[in-house]
Design a protein around this motif. Structure first.
Motif, PDB file in Angstrom:
ATOM      1  N   PRO A 114       0.798  -1.231   0.000  1.00 18.68           N
ATOM      2  CA  PRO A 114       0.000   0.000   0.000  1.00 18.68           C
ATOM      3  C   PRO A 114       0.830   1.281   0.000  1.00 18.68           C
ATOM      4  O   PRO A 114       0.450   2.271  -0.631  1.00 18.68           O
TER       5      PRO A 114
ATOM      6  N   ARG B 110       1.774   3.892  -3.051  1.00 17.68           N
ATOM      7  CA  ARG B 110       0.993   5.043  -3.527  1.00 17.68           C
ATOM      8  C   ARG B 110       1.540   6.328  -2.936  1.00 17.68           C
ATOM      9  O   ARG B 110       1.581   7.378  -3.623  1.00 17.68           O
TER      10      ARG B 110
ATOM     11  N   ILE C 174      -4.874   3.356   4.416  1.00 13.10           N
ATOM     12  CA  ILE C 174      -5.049   3.228   2.975  1.00 13.10           C
ATOM     13  C   ILE C 174      -6.324   3.892   2.475  1.00 13.10           C
ATOM     14  O   ILE C 174      -6.398   4.291   1.312  1.00 13.10           O
TER      15      ILE C 174
ATOM     16  N   ASN D  23      -5.775   7.746  -1.673  1.00 14.50           N
ATOM     17  CA  ASN D  23      -6.215   8.224  -2.987  1.00 14.50           C
ATOM     18  C   ASN D  23      -7.357   9.235  -2.871  1.00 14.50           C
ATOM     19  O   ASN D  23      -8.073   9.486  -3.826  1.00 14.50           O
TER      20      ASN D  23
ATOM     21  N   GLN E  37      -4.464  -0.922  -4.021  1.00 13.14           N
ATOM     22  CA  GLN E  37      -5.106   0.325  -3.611  1.00 13.14           C
ATOM     23  C   GLN E  37      -6.621   0.191  -3.539  1.00 13.14           C
ATOM     24  O   GLN E  37      -7.265   0.752  -2.653  1.00 13.14           O
TER      25      GLN E  37
END
Length: 350
Positions: A56, A59, A261, A265, A335
């Motif tokens: 993870p 990212r 996580i 994003n 992700q």
């Protein structure tokens, strides 16, 4: 020997939201390498890459290099790298010889040159792997490698577990979370664990979770209200799940912050409604980086975890994909949480 192909995965720039295979990372098989004649700097090795870990935190490395963090940012137009295992083909380092298996940060390319720094009499950043015959090589970048060490070292350091207590583990089907579940059960705790699919729920039950649930179909708050309050929270996801744990923490609870996580994003972040319980419930919140705390636990990890992986005491689940061209899709799967075990790219056989 004539040159051979040296495919690689190139990082192109910071993604908006989730990384996009073929855009954020691009597979390029145009490169070649002459194994016999390529120049090796002093104290370096030419390594044939065998397996690569997809994790993870990768990212977070897709960011502006000016933003400091615990792990270096990826450089545009250069290969990405991650934890991996390779075989030494040639070496200019007296401590490495052809045929040695090494575990290190390795570029996502078929052959890579690794310069070996030294710290006193020990290597720094490169480990000669002494593989157990009953542990597959891929496991050494999962439960038998950094993810397993993360779970083991931080649990031993921060959990302060007492038999009969209640632990909650988010992302409990992953390589870190699944190891935490098993360590907690060995310490005599009741374990609540969450994941994002029914298949993952079944695996968490298989490895000992007393209460395992799919957070997409069941309310985390409702489960914790029924099964808590929790004494230990192992956090892999952050966000709303962390806030639910804040709201159901026992007095003097211990929060072990491994990853978040859910926010990797998402630019907007999460609104914490229950964060004031840190004061009222007097619990501790510990963030950590594994390589800063694993030193005292390395021998115990080999004796307990690696040995337990070899004899079946510890269970694990892998999601193996073959070929560097799968790297971008593997990063995205981790992700999005669609991987079905520890994600590993198998680049080549030994």
């Amino acid at each position: 020997m004539s040159p051979v192909r040296n495919a690689k995965v190139i990082y192109t720039g910071i993604p908006e939201g989730f990384p996009v295979p073929g855009k954020t990372t691009v597979y390029d098989e145009s490169g070649t390498v002459d194994i016999d004649s390529i120049h090796l700097p002093p104290k370096s090795a030419l390594v044939k890459v065998l397996v690569l870990s997809i994790d993870p935190y990768m990212r977070g490395r897709m960011r502006d290099p000016s933003i400091a963090s615990y792990s270096a940012a990826y450089i545009p137009d250069e290969p990405i790298n991650s934890d991996g295992i390779g075989k030494v083909i040639r070496s200019t380092h007296p401590g490495l010889k052809p045929g040695d298996l090494v575990r290190s940060k390795l570029n996502h390319e078929e052959y890579t040159i690794k310069t070996v720094e030294e710290l006193g009499e020990a290597f720094f950043g490169v480990e000669i792997l002494k593989k157990h015959p009953n542990v597959p090589l891929s496991v050494y970048v999962g439960s038998g490698g950094m993810p397993g060490q993360t779970a083991h070292s931080a649990w031993r350091t921060y959990a302060k577990a007492k038999k009969g207590e209640i632990a909650f583990v988010s992302a409990g089907a992953g390589p870190v979370g699944s190891m935490v579940i098993q360590l907690a059960k060995q310490d005599g705790l009741k374990v609540i664990a969450s994941a994002g699919s029914d298949e993952k729920v079944a695996f968490m039950k298989e490895i000992g979770a007393d209460v395992a649930f799919n957070y997409k179909t069941m309310s985390t708050v409702d489960v914790l209200n029924k099964e808590g309050p929790i004494n230990i929270y192992w956090d892999n996801v952050g966000g709303e799940t962390l806030d639910a744990a804040f709201g159901n923490a026992a007095t003097y609870a211990r929060f072990i912050e491994c990853g978040m996580i859910s926010g990797y994003n998402d630019k907007d972040g999460a609104l914490f409604k229950n964060i004031g319980n840190i004061v009222s419930q007097r619990f501790t919140v510990n963030g950590f980086i594994v390589w800063e705390i694993d030193g005292p636990w390395k021998d115990d990890f080999e004796k307990t975890v690696v040995a337990g992986l070899a004899d079946g005491t510890f269970k694990y689940k892998e999601h193996l994909v073959r070929g560097l061209e799968q790297s971008g899709d593997a990063i995205l799967a981790v992700q999005r949480g669609t991987n079905k075990g520890k994600m590993v790219v198998v680049v080549a056989d030994e």
